[in-house]
Design an enzyme around this catalytic site. Structure first.
Site, short mmCIF file in Angstrom:
data_model
loop_
_atom_site.label_atom_id
_atom_site.label_comp_id
_atom_site.label_asym_id
_atom_site.label_seq_id
_atom_site.Cartn_x
_atom_site.Cartn_y
_atom_site.Cartn_z
N SER A 161 0.82 -1.20 0.00
CA SER A 161 0.00 0.00 0.00
C SER A 161 0.86 1.25 0.00
CB SER A 161 -0.90 0.01 1.23
OG SER A 161 -1.59 1.24 1.36
N TYR B 130 -1.98 5.36 -4.43
CA TYR B 130 -2.96 6.40 -4.15
C TYR B 130 -2.46 7.68 -4.80
CZ TYR B 130 -5.81 3.83 -0.79
OH TYR B 130 -6.67 2.94 -0.19
N THR C 114 -5.65 2.48 -7.22
CA THR C 114 -6.92 2.34 -6.51
C THR C 114 -7.83 3.49 -6.87
OG1 THR C 114 -5.99 1.10 -4.65
CG2 THR C 114 -8.01 2.32 -4.24
N LYS D 276 -7.80 -0.93 -9.60
CA LYS D 276 -8.39 -1.63 -8.46
C LYS D 276 -9.63 -0.89 -7.95
CE LYS D 276 -7.23 -3.19 -3.76
NZ LYS D 276 -8.31 -2.51 -3.03
N HIS E 291 -12.99 -2.71 -1.68
CA HIS E 291 -12.11 -2.13 -0.66
C HIS E 291 -12.38 -2.80 0.69
CE1 HIS E 291 -9.39 1.51 -0.60
NE2 HIS E 291 -9.40 1.20 0.69
#
Length: 400
Positions: free
Chosen positions: A138, A162, A188, A270, A294
């Site tokens: 992440s 992100y 994402t 995603k 999520h």
């Protein structure tokens, strides 16, 4: 588990070797498994070792948690076992984005793993390296992407992205991921804004305000250049700046061109739940789509990921790679997702609870148990190759 122990159960009959070892240890050495066998027992024991902060962050989902609960229900789809198929030598390997993976299983991105264990993402990465299971890191990692890449070594690794509203930081993250040796970028798209999460709101707790989970930002040269003083000198101002640039709700499909221009790595989108969005992702140049809610943490009352998977696989499965996460707790559920069109599946909360339970060893144990369940389900269903798992292996309960 040592690397040698892990190597001993790789290959043919993964699951059989694993459960035979457990039975022998129980019968002849009077040693029953110290690590919980079922997911519910694992979660219960992990909860005993977790802080209230970790519980609030990891467990549950958005709002009423309807989606979180529905995600876990795979019962609509029933496995149809076939007999006398010659399944003594089962092959769990698969090809994803042109690369061979030993198993159809990956670790899905989960932020702030330091809440679960002091070694956080590095412990998870080491477990993945020992088990040869690909890891998706992440952006909201407590450890830097470079440190995690070092822990993974040659193990396949993807970086979940992100998209910062500061384009210099957004560009820097992509550059760093590519330089560190990541194999793909996972964009994402289902978090343009924060979801309503009762458990966190009830506690008034948001880990990033404490500087947790933002190791990639504090270590980023573009982020640091944008600060009046470095995070070490003024952590509060650095956190405030992170919050001001985290995410960008103005993004559209056209903006994916920015990512494609910045990296030569494959791009996964995603958070897709509608077949039209899957088609748009492919049109925009995505190399794969990931069906995901999520973990039920964003839209309260949304369609479950397993409900969305068949239509998306039918819409784009022949054109691109389809990945799946959200709700998988056991290998039999992973088998169903593969049968419904996923090329590989992502494991989330089970590994998180394994990490909270006993660090790297706990993650390895979760991976070993899950892979064993996939292998055994394949054999019992009459399938000896992961790539042969298809819609014919399951039935919709409405047709029974």
């Amino acid at each position: 588990m040592s690397k040698q122990d892990s190597a001993d159960i790789h290959g043919e009959q993964f699951g059989v070797k694993h459960i035979r070892r457990v039975y022998r240890e129980g019968m002849f050495e009077d040693e029953t498994p110290e690590f919980p066998v079922s997911f519910s027992e694992l979660r219960e024991e992990a909860f005993e070792r977790m802080s209230w902060k970790a519980k609030a962050y990891v467990h549950g989902g958005a709002g009423t948690e309807e989606t979180f609960e529905r995600n876990k229900d795979f019962s609509r789809w029933r496995i149809v076992p076939r007999m006398l198929r010659g399944v003594a030598d089962r092959d769990l390997s698969t090809t994803v984005l042109g690369n061979e993976h030993s198993y159809p299983l990956m670790i899905t991105p989960l932020g702030v793993q330091s809440l679960l264990h002091d070694d956080g993402e590095v412990a998870t990465a080491r477990a993945c390296a020992n088990m040869d299971v690909p890891f998706v890191l992440s952006s909201l990692s407590s450890a830097t992407m470079e440190d995690v890449a070092d822990a993974l070594g040659d193990t396949p690794k993807w970086f979940q992205y992100y998209w910062a509203s500061d384009r210099d930081v957004a560009r820097s993250f992509l550059d760093r991921a590519e330089t560190a040796g990541y194999d793909a970028i996972v964009v994402t798209v289902d978090a343009p804004t924060l979801g309503w999460r009762d458990r966190l709101l009830k506690k008034g707790y948001y880990p990033f305000l404490e500087g947790e989970g933002i190791g990639n930002y504090f270590s980023d040269p573009a982020f640091r250049d944008s600060l009046a003083r470095p995070p070490e000198e003024d952590p509060e101002a650095a956190v405030d700046h992170f919050l001001s640039i985290f995410g960008d709700a103005s993004l559209t499909w056209d903006d994916l061109e920015f990512v494609r221009e910045q990296t030569d790595l494959p791009i996964i989108i995603k958070g897709v739940l509608h077949p039209d969005d899957a088609r748009r992702a492919v049109e925009a140049g995505a190399d794969a789509v990931q069906v995901s809610t999520h973990g039920g943490r964003q839209v309260d009352g949304s369609i479950a990921a397993i409900e969305a998977l068949p239509e998306i696989a039918e819409a784009v499965g022949d054109e691109t790679t389809v990945l799946f996460d959200s709700g998988i707790r056991r290998g039999s559920q992973a088998f169903k997702a593969l049968a419904l069109g996923a090329d590989t599946v992502m494991l989330g909360r089970p590994f998180a609870y394994g990490l909270a339970h006993s660090g790297q060893e706990g993650v390895e144990q979760v991976l070993e148990n899950t892979l064993s369940q996939i292998d055994l389900t394949m054999g019992l269903a009459g399938i000896d190759d992961v790539d042969d798992i298809s819609r014919s292996a399951i039935r919709d309960e409405a047709s029974l």
